[in-house]
Design a protein around this motif. Structure first.
Motif, PDB file in Angstrom:
ATOM      1  N   PHE B  49       0.775  -1.622   0.007  1.00 28.69           N
ATOM      2  CA  PHE B  49      -0.012  -0.137   0.308  1.00 28.69           C
ATOM      3  C   PHE B  49       0.603   1.289  -0.552  1.00 28.69           C
ATOM      4  CE2 PHE B  49      -2.952  -2.770   3.393  1.00 28.69           C
ATOM      5  CZ  PHE B  49      -3.628  -3.592   2.151  1.00 28.69           C
ATOM      6  N   ARG B  50       1.481   1.557   0.945  1.00 24.97           N
ATOM      7  CA  ARG B  50       2.770   2.616   0.532  1.00 24.97           C
ATOM      8  C   ARG B  50       3.702   2.410  -1.127  1.00 24.97           C
ATOM      9  NH1 ARG B  50       7.469   1.287   4.695  1.00 24.97           N
ATOM     10  NH2 ARG B  50       8.465   2.976   3.828  1.00 24.97           N
ATOM     11  N   VAL B  51       3.808   1.500  -1.108  1.00 18.15           N
ATOM     12  CA  VAL B  51       5.195   1.256  -2.584  1.00 18.15           C
ATOM     13  C   VAL B  51       3.697   2.287  -3.362  1.00 18.15           C
ATOM     14  CG1 VAL B  51       5.717  -0.100  -4.529  1.00 18.15           C
ATOM     15  CG2 VAL B  51       5.913   0.183  -2.022  1.00 18.15           C
ATOM     16  N   VAL B  52       2.184   2.001  -3.493  1.00 18.81           N
ATOM     17  CA  VAL B  52       1.711   2.586  -4.136  1.00 18.81           C
ATOM     18  C   VAL B  52       1.766   4.080  -4.287  1.00 18.81           C
ATOM     19  CG1 VAL B  52      -1.031   2.638  -5.130  1.00 18.81           C
ATOM     20  CG2 VAL B  52      -0.217   0.605  -5.043  1.00 18.81           C
ATOM     21  N   ALA B  53       1.307   4.164  -2.413  1.00 18.05           N
ATOM     22  CA  ALA B  53       1.015   5.889  -2.390  1.00 18.05           C
ATOM     23  C   ALA B  53       1.941   6.232  -2.421  1.00 18.05           C
ATOM     24  CB  ALA B  53       0.332   6.327  -1.052  1.00 18.05           C
ATOM     25  N   ARG B  54       3.408   6.398  -2.649  1.00 22.65           N
ATOM     26  CA  ARG B  54       4.064   6.711  -2.963  1.00 22.65           C
ATOM     27  C   ARG B  54       3.908   7.728  -4.477  1.00 22.65           C
ATOM     28  NH1 ARG B  54       9.358   7.963  -0.824  1.00 22.65           N
ATOM     29  NH2 ARG B  54       7.978   8.398   1.216  1.00 22.65           N
ATOM     30  N   ALA B  55       3.666   5.629  -5.424  1.00 21.10           N
ATOM     31  CA  ALA B  55       3.960   5.794  -6.571  1.00 21.10           C
ATOM     32  C   ALA B  55       2.652   6.930  -7.480  1.00 21.10           C
ATOM     33  CB  ALA B  55       3.334   4.903  -7.669  1.00 21.10           C
ATOM     34  N   TRP B  56       2.482   7.133  -6.149  1.00 19.97           N
ATOM     35  CA  TRP B  56       0.834   7.984  -7.347  1.00 19.97           C
ATOM     36  C   TRP B  56       1.113   9.081  -6.579  1.00 19.97           C
ATOM     37  CZ3 TRP B  56      -4.129   5.821  -4.279  1.00 19.97           C
ATOM     38  CH2 TRP B  56      -4.243   4.164  -5.166  1.00 19.97           C
ATOM     39  N   VAL B  57       1.504  10.233  -6.249  1.00 19.10           N
ATOM     40  CA  VAL B  57       2.312  11.177  -5.466  1.00 19.10           C
ATOM     41  C   VAL B  57       3.310  11.323  -6.379  1.00 19.10           C
ATOM     42  CG1 VAL B  57       0.880  11.327  -3.364  1.00 19.10           C
ATOM     43  CG2 VAL B  57       2.933  10.624  -3.332  1.00 19.10           C
ATOM     44  N   ASP B  58       4.514  10.724  -6.438  1.00 20.34           N
ATOM     45  CA  ASP B  58       6.140  11.329  -6.605  1.00 20.34           C
ATOM     46  C   ASP B  58       6.127  10.508  -8.108  1.00 20.34           C
ATOM     47  OD1 ASP B  58       8.755  11.141  -7.412  1.00 20.34           O
ATOM     48  OD2 ASP B  58       9.092  10.744  -5.698  1.00 20.34           O
ATOM     49  N   ASP B  59       6.081  11.524  -8.896  1.00 18.67           N
ATOM     50  CA  ASP B  59       6.083  10.393 -10.871  1.00 18.67           C
ATOM     51  C   ASP B  59       7.299  10.456 -10.723  1.00 18.67           C
ATOM     52  OD1 ASP B  59       3.420  11.123 -11.393  1.00 18.67           O
ATOM     53  OD2 ASP B  59       4.058  13.255 -12.272  1.00 18.67           O
ATOM     54  N   GLY B  60       8.388  10.670 -10.533  1.00 19.71           N
ATOM     55  CA  GLY B  60       9.691  10.271 -10.137  1.00 19.71           C
ATOM     56  C   GLY B  60       9.963   8.708  -9.870  1.00 19.71           C
ATOM     57  N   PHE B  61       9.512   8.898  -8.395  1.00 17.99           N
ATOM     58  CA  PHE B  61       9.146   7.681  -7.878  1.00 17.99           C
ATOM     59  C   PHE B  61       8.848   6.285  -8.719  1.00 17.99           C
ATOM     60  CE2 PHE B  61       7.338   4.297  -5.294  1.00 17.99           C
ATOM     61  CZ  PHE B  61       9.105   3.104  -4.400  1.00 17.99           C
ATOM     62  N   LYS B  62       7.726   6.298  -8.864  1.00 21.26           N
ATOM     63  CA  LYS B  62       6.313   5.783 -10.408  1.00 21.26           C
ATOM     64  C   LYS B  62       7.255   5.628 -11.251  1.00 21.26           C
ATOM     65  CE  LYS B  62       3.097   6.375 -13.218  1.00 21.26           C
ATOM     66  NZ  LYS B  62       1.562   6.310 -13.498  1.00 21.26           N
ATOM     67  N   ALA B  63       8.126   6.073 -11.784  1.00 24.20           N
ATOM     68  CA  ALA B  63       8.834   5.999 -13.264  1.00 24.20           C
ATOM     69  C   ALA B  63      10.372   4.601 -12.968  1.00 24.20           C
ATOM     70  CB  ALA B  63       9.870   7.105 -13.888  1.00 24.20           C
ATOM     71  N   ARG B  64      10.311   5.511 -11.428  1.00 24.31           N
ATOM     72  CA  ARG B  64      11.955   4.217 -11.294  1.00 24.31           C
ATOM     73  C   ARG B  64      11.337   2.968 -10.838  1.00 24.31           C
ATOM     74  NH1 ARG B  64      13.172   8.918  -8.855  1.00 24.31           N
ATOM     75  NH2 ARG B  64      12.539   8.961  -6.772  1.00 24.31           N
ATOM     76  N   LEU B  65      10.046   2.690 -10.022  1.00 20.66           N
ATOM     77  CA  LEU B  65       9.778   1.515  -9.554  1.00 20.66           C
ATOM     78  C   LEU B  65       9.704   0.676 -10.821  1.00 20.66           C
ATOM     79  CD1 LEU B  65       8.155  -0.259  -7.274  1.00 20.66           C
ATOM     80  CD2 LEU B  65       6.254   0.909  -7.748  1.00 20.66           C
ATOM     81  N   LEU B  66       8.633   1.495 -11.702  1.00 23.16           N
ATOM     82  CA  LEU B  66       8.037   0.468 -13.451  1.00 23.16           C
ATOM     83  C   LEU B  66       9.625  -0.079 -14.295  1.00 23.16           C
ATOM     84  CD1 LEU B  66       5.367   2.719 -14.433  1.00 23.16           C
ATOM     85  CD2 LEU B  66       4.659   1.373 -13.048  1.00 23.16           C
ATOM     86  N   GLU B  67      10.892   0.440 -13.800  1.00 21.84           N
ATOM     87  CA  GLU B  67      12.046   0.781 -14.717  1.00 21.84           C
ATOM     88  C   GLU B  67      12.112  -0.559 -14.080  1.00 21.84           C
ATOM     89  OE1 GLU B  67      12.895   1.640 -17.422  1.00 21.84           O
ATOM     90  OE2 GLU B  67      14.394   0.963 -16.843  1.00 21.84           O
ATOM     91  N   ASN B  68      12.431  -0.301 -11.778  1.00 24.47           N
ATOM     92  CA  ASN B  68      13.445  -1.053 -11.505  1.00 24.47           C
ATOM     93  C   ASN B  68      12.952  -1.144 -10.822  1.00 24.47           C
ATOM     94  OD1 ASN B  68      15.692  -2.943 -10.180  1.00 24.47           O
ATOM     95  ND2 ASN B  68      17.149  -2.612 -11.804  1.00 24.47           N
ATOM     96  N   ALA B  69      12.150  -2.443 -10.587  1.00 24.79           N
ATOM     97  CA  ALA B  69      11.446  -2.109  -9.021  1.00 24.79           C
ATOM     98  C   ALA B  69      11.914  -2.727  -7.787  1.00 24.79           C
ATOM     99  CB  ALA B  69      10.518  -3.073  -8.894  1.00 24.79           C
ATOM    100  N   ASN B  70      13.221  -3.740  -7.718  1.00 25.54           N
ATOM    101  CA  ASN B  70      14.332  -3.495  -7.534  1.00 25.54           C
ATOM    102  C   ASN B  70      15.180  -2.522  -6.606  1.00 25.54           C
ATOM    103  OD1 ASN B  70      13.593  -6.669  -8.188  1.00 25.54           O
ATOM    104  ND2 ASN B  70      14.124  -7.084  -6.653  1.00 25.54           N
ATOM    105  N   GLU B  71      15.529  -1.717  -7.618  1.00 27.89           N
ATOM    106  CA  GLU B  71      16.032  -0.709  -7.382  1.00 27.89           C
ATOM    107  C   GLU B  71      15.123   0.641  -6.268  1.00 27.89           C
ATOM    108  OE1 GLU B  71      19.047   0.366 -10.827  1.00 27.89           O
ATOM    109  OE2 GLU B  71      19.513  -1.326 -10.627  1.00 27.89           O
ATOM    110  N   ALA B  72      14.237   1.047  -6.475  1.00 29.65           N
ATOM    111  CA  ALA B  72      13.549   1.015  -6.406  1.00 29.65           C
ATOM    112  C   ALA B  72      12.940   1.206  -5.261  1.00 29.65           C
ATOM    113  CB  ALA B  72      12.066   1.598  -7.059  1.00 29.65           C
ATOM    114  N   LEU B  73      12.506  -0.244  -4.583  1.00 30.00           N
ATOM    115  CA  LEU B  73      12.124   0.297  -3.521  1.00 30.00           C
ATOM    116  C   LEU B  73      12.971   0.292  -2.264  1.00 30.00           C
ATOM    117  CD1 LEU B  73      10.768  -3.681  -3.422  1.00 30.00           C
ATOM    118  CD2 LEU B  73       9.209  -1.634  -3.316  1.00 30.00           C
ATOM    119  N   PRO B  74      13.976   0.155  -2.349  1.00 34.44           N
ATOM    120  CA  PRO B  74      14.960   0.986  -1.065  1.00 34.44           C
ATOM    121  C   PRO B  74      14.951   2.486  -0.393  1.00 34.44           C
ATOM    122  CG  PRO B  74      16.315  -0.785  -2.028  1.00 34.44           C
ATOM    123  CD  PRO B  74      14.743  -0.494  -3.206  1.00 34.44           C
TER     124      PRO B  74
END
Lengths: 88, 196
Positions: B49-74
């Protein structure tokens, strides 16, 4: 490790139904799909189950429901080791 | 099918194997308990839930998450390394045109660390076989009826990768905080059997 396939390449999955463990599901055997990306290099599950570690390229391959099931308008994407794939 | 698998044949087989491995000195029961406890305590859908909420409010995080989730999670203090090995994670985004749903047709692979223990239906042969061939019908059974124009993409976690769906942000949530947004997300939304 060099990649044999690249995004956009058409591939056909193996029709072999092995006696040993495999990670190529039955519904996706002998089917044509499109490589959409790399999914890393991992020990081939079929050999790992036999105690042999042999890392190999895995690909994300997308199939149409029509190709897999003869009906439907969706797609299914699987992770497939290079050994499971051949040129279309 | 029951939620309690303690009496199942597979549970009995695992107990026997564990006993033999301990007897032969190949397995330290305390070590195993520690790994399982640490993993179970950290594994919760609240992480997803936290990951999704962050992606909704932060486009940069969302882009990194979709590109490489393992690198974005930390960035959120999370990882896919809670188990015995680090697993590759793909986050797949729902849009106005595309709806994603995840399954493991071969067993019941699932990103436990982000979604918590998987629901019983996710492991059922009925879900695993039908969602790949008839996803629209399966989603309708979950109360999610999608427009005919929405393309459904099914992801089979048949090998080493795990998947999590990034649902669409609900309408009229512009004024909500990140924590309030996280509270809108459901476990089924992360699997793709609910809209959010």
């Amino acid at each position: 490790m060099s990649e044999r396939y690249h995004p956009g390449d058409r591939v056909r999955t193996s029709t072999v139904d092995p006696d040993h463990h495999t990670r190529l599901p039955h519904y996706a055997r002998g089917k044509s799909g499109t490589v959409i990306g790399s999914d890393g290099v991992h020990p081939l599950a079929d050999l790992s189950a036999q105690g042999i570690e042999q890392p190999q390229q895995v690909y994300l391959v997308r199939f149409s429901a029509q190709e897999l099931f003869g009906q439907g308008d969706h797609t299914v994407t699987l992770s497939l080791w290079e050994d499971y794939l051949g040129d279309e | 099918m029951s939620d309690d698998h303690d009496d199942s044949p597979i549970a009995a087989r695992v107990r026997e194997l564990e006993a033999i491995l301990e007897e032969k000195g190949l397995l330290d029961a305390r070590e195993l308990d520690q790994v399982l406890e640490a993993f179970a305590h950290k594994a919760s859908p609240a992480n997803g839930f936290r990951v999704v909420a962050r992606a909704w409010v932060d486009d940069g995080f969302k882009a990194r998450l979709l590109e490489n989730a393992n690198e974005a999670l930390p960035e959120l203090g999370l990882s896919m390394g809670g188990g015995l090995q680090v697993q590759r994670l793909h986050v797949v985004e729902n849009t106005a045109q595309v709806h994603n749903v995840i399954v493991c047709t071969l067993c019941s692979c699932y990103p436990l660390s982000l979604l918590g223990p998987s629901p019983t239906w996710y492991k059922s042969p009925a879900y695993r076989s039908k969602v790949v061939s008839h996803p629209r019908e399966v989603l309708a059974q979950f109360g999610l009826t999608l427009p005919e124009s929405t393309e459904i993409q099914v992801w089979d976690a048949n090998a080493e990768s795990r998947y999590m769906v990034l649902p669409r942000r609900p309408a009229n949530t512009e004024d909500l905080t990140e924590a309030e947004l996280a509270a809108k997300v459901t476990r089924n939304g992360l699997i793709g059997t609910a809209a959010v």
